[in-house]
Design a protein around this motif. Sequence first.
Motif, PDB file in Angstrom:
ATOM      1  N   GLN A 191       0.863  -1.185   0.000  1.00 56.98           N
ATOM      2  CA  GLN A 191       0.000   0.000   0.000  1.00 56.98           C
ATOM      3  C   GLN A 191       0.901   1.236   0.000  1.00 56.98           C
ATOM      4  OE1 GLN A 191      -2.147  -1.474   3.569  1.00 56.98           O
ATOM      5  NE2 GLN A 191      -4.004  -1.168   2.340  1.00 56.98           N
ATOM      6  N   VAL A 192       0.818   1.988  -1.082  1.00 55.78           N
ATOM      7  CA  VAL A 192       1.702   3.151  -1.270  1.00 55.78           C
ATOM      8  C   VAL A 192       0.879   4.433  -1.102  1.00 55.78           C
ATOM      9  CG1 VAL A 192       3.294   4.311  -2.850  1.00 55.78           C
ATOM     10  CG2 VAL A 192       3.054   1.811  -2.935  1.00 55.78           C
ATOM     11  N   TYR A 193       1.400   5.354  -0.268  1.00 56.30           N
ATOM     12  CA  TYR A 193       0.737   6.644  -0.046  1.00 56.30           C
ATOM     13  C   TYR A 193       1.662   7.744  -0.564  1.00 56.30           C
ATOM     14  CZ  TYR A 193      -1.528   3.504   3.249  1.00 56.30           C
ATOM     15  OH  TYR A 193      -2.156   2.424   3.810  1.00 56.30           O
ATOM     16  N   VAL A 194       1.187   8.475  -1.562  1.00 57.24           N
ATOM     17  CA  VAL A 194       2.003   9.541  -2.158  1.00 57.24           C
ATOM     18  C   VAL A 194       1.353  10.880  -1.831  1.00 57.24           C
ATOM     19  CG1 VAL A 194       2.912  10.508  -4.298  1.00 57.24           C
ATOM     20  CG2 VAL A 194       2.685   8.016  -4.054  1.00 57.24           C
ATOM     21  N   THR A 195       2.123  11.776  -1.217  1.00 55.40           N
ATOM     22  CA  THR A 195       1.577  13.086  -0.841  1.00 55.40           C
ATOM     23  C   THR A 195       2.512  14.195  -1.299  1.00 55.40           C
ATOM     24  OG1 THR A 195       2.714  12.851   1.272  1.00 55.40           O
ATOM     25  CG2 THR A 195       0.378  12.261   1.225  1.00 55.40           C
ATOM     26  N   LEU A 196       1.956  15.371  -1.481  1.00 54.81           N
ATOM     27  CA  LEU A 196       2.796  16.503  -1.859  1.00 54.81           C
ATOM     28  C   LEU A 196       3.665  16.906  -0.668  1.00 54.81           C
ATOM     29  CD1 LEU A 196       0.218  18.669  -3.820  1.00 54.81           C
ATOM     30  CD2 LEU A 196       2.280  17.618  -4.762  1.00 54.81           C
ATOM     31  N   LYS A 197       4.889  17.328  -0.938  1.00 54.05           N
ATOM     32  CA  LYS A 197       5.767  17.790   0.147  1.00 54.05           C
ATOM     33  C   LYS A 197       5.192  19.043   0.781  1.00 54.05           C
ATOM     34  CE  LYS A 197       9.974  15.749  -1.584  1.00 54.05           C
ATOM     35  NZ  LYS A 197      11.407  15.726  -1.613  1.00 54.05           N
ATOM     36  N   GLU A 198       5.517  19.235   2.081  1.00 53.29           N
ATOM     37  CA  GLU A 198       5.099  20.454   2.776  1.00 53.29           C
ATOM     38  C   GLU A 198       5.537  21.670   1.953  1.00 53.29           C
ATOM     39  OE1 GLU A 198       3.374  21.358   5.486  1.00 53.29           O
ATOM     40  OE2 GLU A 198       2.844  19.231   5.609  1.00 53.29           O
TER      41      GLU A 198
ATOM     42  N   VAL B 285     -13.980  22.772   7.533  1.00 50.77           N
ATOM     43  CA  VAL B 285     -12.802  22.256   6.821  1.00 50.77           C
ATOM     44  C   VAL B 285     -11.761  23.361   6.648  1.00 50.77           C
ATOM     45  CG1 VAL B 285     -11.947  21.235   4.670  1.00 50.77           C
ATOM     46  CG2 VAL B 285     -14.189  20.554   5.582  1.00 50.77           C
ATOM     47  N   GLN B 286     -10.616  23.203   7.278  1.00 51.59           N
ATOM     48  CA  GLN B 286      -9.576  24.244   7.263  1.00 51.59           C
ATOM     49  C   GLN B 286      -8.576  24.024   6.129  1.00 51.59           C
ATOM     50  OE1 GLN B 286      -9.847  26.855   9.453  1.00 51.59           O
ATOM     51  NE2 GLN B 286     -11.781  25.759   9.705  1.00 51.59           N
ATOM     52  N   GLU B 287      -8.293  22.766   5.813  1.00 48.37           N
ATOM     53  CA  GLU B 287      -7.314  22.492   4.753  1.00 48.37           C
ATOM     54  C   GLU B 287      -7.579  21.117   4.149  1.00 48.37           C
ATOM     55  OE1 GLU B 287      -3.231  22.538   6.055  1.00 48.37           O
ATOM     56  OE2 GLU B 287      -2.436  22.236   4.027  1.00 48.37           O
ATOM     57  N   VAL B 288      -7.254  20.974   2.846  1.00 49.26           N
ATOM     58  CA  VAL B 288      -7.391  19.685   2.158  1.00 49.26           C
ATOM     59  C   VAL B 288      -6.103  19.427   1.378  1.00 49.26           C
ATOM     60  CG1 VAL B 288      -8.669  18.349   0.442  1.00 49.26           C
ATOM     61  CG2 VAL B 288      -9.894  20.011   1.888  1.00 49.26           C
ATOM     62  N   ARG B 289      -5.563  18.248   1.523  1.00 50.12           N
ATOM     63  CA  ARG B 289      -4.380  17.850   0.737  1.00 50.12           C
ATOM     64  C   ARG B 289      -4.762  16.581  -0.043  1.00 50.12           C
ATOM     65  NH1 ARG B 289      -0.184  21.261   0.843  1.00 50.12           N
ATOM     66  NH2 ARG B 289       1.407  19.638   0.881  1.00 50.12           N
ATOM     67  N   VAL B 290      -4.568  16.608  -1.343  1.00 50.78           N
ATOM     68  CA  VAL B 290      -4.965  15.458  -2.172  1.00 50.78           C
ATOM     69  C   VAL B 290      -3.720  14.720  -2.651  1.00 50.78           C
ATOM     70  CG1 VAL B 290      -6.143  14.742  -4.290  1.00 50.78           C
ATOM     71  CG2 VAL B 290      -7.076  16.622  -2.920  1.00 50.78           C
ATOM     72  N   GLY B 291      -3.706  13.385  -2.443  1.00 52.68           N
ATOM     73  CA  GLY B 291      -2.558  12.589  -2.891  1.00 52.68           C
ATOM     74  C   GLY B 291      -3.036  11.322  -3.561  1.00 52.68           C
ATOM     75  N   LYS B 292      -2.103  10.375  -3.723  1.00 52.21           N
ATOM     76  CA  LYS B 292      -2.432   9.107  -4.404  1.00 52.21           C
ATOM     77  C   LYS B 292      -2.297   7.941  -3.426  1.00 52.21           C
ATOM     78  CE  LYS B 292       0.628  10.418  -7.531  1.00 52.21           C
ATOM     79  NZ  LYS B 292       1.591  10.482  -8.642  1.00 52.21           N
TER      80      LYS B 292
ATOM     81  N   PRO C  55       9.838  12.525  -7.053  1.00 47.99           N
ATOM     82  CA  PRO C  55      10.638  12.786  -5.850  1.00 47.99           C
ATOM     83  C   PRO C  55      10.906  14.267  -5.597  1.00 47.99           C
ATOM     84  CG  PRO C  55      11.764  11.257  -7.369  1.00 47.99           C
ATOM     85  CD  PRO C  55      10.531  11.707  -8.041  1.00 47.99           C
ATOM     86  N   VAL C  56      10.738  15.102  -6.622  1.00 48.88           N
ATOM     87  CA  VAL C  56      11.026  16.537  -6.445  1.00 48.88           C
ATOM     88  C   VAL C  56       9.936  17.185  -5.586  1.00 48.88           C
ATOM     89  CG1 VAL C  56      11.286  18.767  -7.620  1.00 48.88           C
ATOM     90  CG2 VAL C  56      12.268  16.672  -8.629  1.00 48.88           C
ATOM     91  N   ILE C  57       8.681  16.851  -5.821  1.00 46.46           N
ATOM     92  CA  ILE C  57       7.586  17.533  -5.125  1.00 46.46           C
ATOM     93  C   ILE C  57       6.741  16.604  -4.256  1.00 46.46           C
ATOM     94  CG2 ILE C  57       7.373  19.374  -6.844  1.00 46.46           C
ATOM     95  CD1 ILE C  57       4.877  17.839  -7.914  1.00 46.46           C
ATOM     96  N   GLU C  58       7.023  15.303  -4.303  1.00 48.42           N
ATOM     97  CA  GLU C  58       6.181  14.383  -3.544  1.00 48.42           C
ATOM     98  C   GLU C  58       6.981  13.544  -2.558  1.00 48.42           C
ATOM     99  OE1 GLU C  58       4.360  12.390  -6.935  1.00 48.42           O
ATOM    100  OE2 GLU C  58       2.480  13.500  -6.633  1.00 48.42           O
ATOM    101  N   ASP C  59       6.342  13.236  -1.432  1.00 51.07           N
ATOM    102  CA  ASP C  59       6.873  12.271  -0.459  1.00 51.07           C
ATOM    103  C   ASP C  59       6.065  10.975  -0.605  1.00 51.07           C
ATOM    104  OD1 ASP C  59       8.779  13.913   0.797  1.00 51.07           O
ATOM    105  OD2 ASP C  59       7.204  14.881   2.018  1.00 51.07           O
ATOM    106  N   TYR C  60       6.610   9.871  -0.113  1.00 57.10           N
ATOM    107  CA  TYR C  60       5.812   8.638  -0.115  1.00 57.10           C
ATOM    108  C   TYR C  60       6.162   7.770   1.090  1.00 57.10           C
ATOM    109  CZ  TYR C  60       9.939   6.164  -1.968  1.00 57.10           C
ATOM    110  OH  TYR C  60      11.202   5.643  -2.153  1.00 57.10           O
ATOM    111  N   ARG C  61       5.216   6.932   1.442  1.00 55.05           N
ATOM    112  CA  ARG C  61       5.464   5.889   2.438  1.00 55.05           C
ATOM    113  C   ARG C  61       4.702   4.656   1.982  1.00 55.05           C
ATOM    114  NH1 ARG C  61       0.882   5.712   5.846  1.00 55.05           N
ATOM    115  NH2 ARG C  61      -0.488   7.521   5.543  1.00 55.05           N
TER     116      ARG C  61
END
Lengths: 83, 83
Positions: B5-12, B34-41, B68-74
Amino acid sequence: MFKVQVYVTLKEGVLDPQGKAVRGSLLSMNYDEVQEVRVGKYIELFIEETENLDERIDSMIDQLLANPVIEDYRYEVEEVVSN
Amino acid sequence: MFKVQVYVTLKEGVLDPQGKAVRGSLLSMNYDEVQEVRVGKYIELFIEETENLDERIDSMIDQLLANPVIEDYRYEVEEVVSN
């Protein structure tokens, strides 16, 4: 403040062209061990304290974040210190 | 067989226009909390037994599934019975 992690995935049996395309690319990059790929959405919501939090989250997801006809979802809620 | 299970999110700090658009829609639907929304894969990979599994997963993600430039993953790996 609450951090809600929402995982949206296609229902079993629903065609996943994006997953197929990703698998095709991985195979062409010699990752032959990859048998299947399913692509979904991971959404983080930061929400202020509110009544009926779970009900509100469910309706946000049903109305906007997921398509209940072809997608399933699950979410986790954790309290966070707002910055 | 392994389910990854891979979670890809935009870097801070990286602008998230999609997250902003989703928040705008939720606000217009009166979800003012709703104060903030971050959309990832969220990506599920089904992979056959292979040597250097973690290394192979990292390189699949670095080369194709995340930027890898703009996204983090776990990711999380669990063994599953193949059907």
